[in-house]
Design a protein around this motif. Structure first.
Motif, PDB file in Angstrom:
ATOM      1  N   CYS A 174       0.838  -1.213   0.000  1.00  0.00           N
ATOM      2  CA  CYS A 174       0.000   0.000   0.000  1.00  0.00           C
ATOM      3  C   CYS A 174       0.869   1.258   0.000  1.00  0.00           C
ATOM      4  CB  CYS A 174      -0.911   0.020   1.224  1.00  0.00           C
ATOM      5  SG  CYS A 174      -2.181  -1.265   1.253  1.00  0.00           S
ATOM      6  N   ARG A 203      -6.020   4.726  -1.297  1.00  0.00           N
ATOM      7  CA  ARG A 203      -6.677   5.625  -0.346  1.00  0.00           C
ATOM      8  C   ARG A 203      -8.173   5.348  -0.272  1.00  0.00           C
ATOM      9  NH1 ARG A 203      -3.329   9.746   1.387  1.00  0.00           N
ATOM     10  NH2 ARG A 203      -1.432  10.078   0.138  1.00  0.00           N
ATOM     11  N   ASP A 260      -2.461   5.416  -6.134  1.00  0.00           N
ATOM     12  CA  ASP A 260      -2.579   6.147  -4.871  1.00  0.00           C
ATOM     13  C   ASP A 260      -4.050   6.377  -4.527  1.00  0.00           C
ATOM     14  OD1 ASP A 260      -1.470   8.047  -2.705  1.00  0.00           O
ATOM     15  OD2 ASP A 260      -2.809   9.348  -3.856  1.00  0.00           O
ATOM     16  N   ARG A 262      -0.772   5.105   3.525  1.00  0.00           N
ATOM     17  CA  ARG A 262       0.013   5.463   2.350  1.00  0.00           C
ATOM     18  C   ARG A 262       1.405   5.995   2.700  1.00  0.00           C
ATOM     19  NH1 ARG A 262       1.641   5.244  -0.794  1.00  0.00           N
ATOM     20  NH2 ARG A 262       1.503   7.007  -2.218  1.00  0.00           N
TER      21      ARG A 262
END
Length: 399
Positions: free
Chosen positions: A306, A347, A343, A353
């Motif tokens: 992640c 999220r 990304d 992140r």
């Protein structure tokens, strides 16, 4: 010129290696499938190595024990994250005491890893933590893997995964040396499970963060395949399909934890995502650095992907922009770059992140960079990594 007088064409070439897994059963109850496989193999003393939470907080393990009936010899739980050697040794002792002729893992990646190493340790007479040391794979100064194993397990393994890391398809495994806090690899073709059971109903007990983050781990397999200059049409096709299945399935699971069809899409996607790795496509910096963050810093492997996968995509973009276009198409969402699209996806799942979010500070970066330089997959990153300074740059981008 070609032999017929035409213009010579430079064909891509390669080789695909297949494993010894003979059967994958999906969409059926795990106990039923395991009983059937044990009967087919003539196994009379089945050891279950299972997730502690699954055993103590649900009736899932008890139902599998009941389905196995008189073929069930014993159940072991107690494998900590990243499979510490001492936990694996206790599982070896349990297998020896049970006189197991088949070992079944039911749980996440650490349980899966440990189970495969248990079978190997039985074959090599491991009785002390130190006995694991001569069995592990090393990387030499030229970046080549040095595997000391010539003899693999003679007791076979079946895996019932409850997460999406995909290690159940792999003839390699990892355990952590607690003295150095370094996760180390073990590999032999016979370590791969003879069968794998994908039961989506069993996965509803998996904590949401584990399911989603290990799903991103599978996404990372796809992305580092599609980004690799050493991939091919066979591997790219699987990774493309897997990435689309995972994107849909993970979003569905996030929206409705009881969506079994969505969960099965995730499981099939994780399966497809591992096939390029097994076929010989090397992964890159996200996996290599992630291995160290897991073993050394205790970060769950799903979380390492992640955090690192979007960052590594951004760091690599100047070298593999043409390969990243396909990744962007699979992720969708109208973003300008593959890194931005990934990304946003991560999220959207509510996953961390940054390294700060998982408790890794800059004071740990030096050790992570040093250990990462010994990981085989760091050498196969699309953008060449020349030194620890490059790893430190990636870590600072992820801070």
């Amino acid at each position: 010129m070609s032999e017929d007088g035409g213009t010579a064409v430079q064909l891509s070439s390669g080789e695909v290696t297949f494993t010894e897994t003979k059967r994958v059963v999906f969409g059926r109850p795990a106990g039923e499938a395991l009983r059937e496989q044990a009967e087919a193999m003539g196994a009379r003393r089945v050891l279950l190595i299972v997730s502690t939470s699954l055993r103590k907080q649900t009736d899932a393990v008890a139902r599998i024990e009941s389905a196995l009936g008189d073929r069930h010899a014993a159940t072991f739980d107690g494998i900590a994250p990243h499979a510490p050697r001492s936990d694996v040794l206790r599982a070896v002792e349990a297998a020896r005491a049970a006189r197991a002729d088949l070992i079944v893992s039911v749980g996440g990646g650490s349980v899966t890893d440990a189970t495969k190493i248990v079978a190997l340790a039985l074959r090599h007479g491991v009785r002390r933590v130190e006995d694991f040391e001569p069995l592990r794979t090393r990387v030499d100064d030229q970046g080549r893997a040095v595997n000391p194993l010539t003899e693999g397990p003679d007791v076979r393994v079946i895996c019932v995964p409850t997460t999406l890391s995909g290690g159940e398809f792999n003839p390699r495994s990892g355990a952590t040396d607690e003295a150095t806090r370094h996760k180390q690899g073990y590999g032999h073709p016979a370590m791969v499970p003879i069968a794998i059971v994908l039961d989506p109903a069993l996965t509803v007990h998996t904590p949401e963060w584990v399911w989603l983050s290990t799903g991103v781990r599978a996404v990372d397999h796809c992305i580092e395949t599609l980004a690799s200059f050493r991939s091919n049409d066979y591997a790219d096709g699987l990774a493309d399909s897997a990435l689309r299945l995972l994107v849909e399935g993970l979003r569905r699971a996030k929206a409705d934890a009881r969506d079994l069809e969505g969960r099965l899409k995730c499981q099939i996607g994780a399966w497809q995502a591992m096939m390029p790795v097994l076929a010989g496509v090397p992964m890159g910096a996200s996996h290599a650095i992630g291995h160290v963050l897991g073993g050394t810093c205790g970060v769950p492997h799903g979380y390492t992907s992640c955090i690192l996968s979007p960052v590594v995509l951004a760091w690599n973009a100047q070298d593999d922009a043409s390969r990243q276009r396909r990744i962007l198409q699979c992720l969708g969402g109208g973003h300008a770059t593959a890194s931005a699209a990934l990304d946003a996806f991560v999220r959207g799942l509510g996953m961390p992140r940054t390294l700060a979010e998982v408790g890794v500070g800059e004071d740990q970066f030096g050790a992570v960079a040093r250990y990462a330089m010994h990981d085989l997959w760091l050498r196969s990153n699309p953008r060449p990594i020349e030194s620890q300074d490059d790893v430190l740059e990636i870590l600072r981008m992820a801070a």
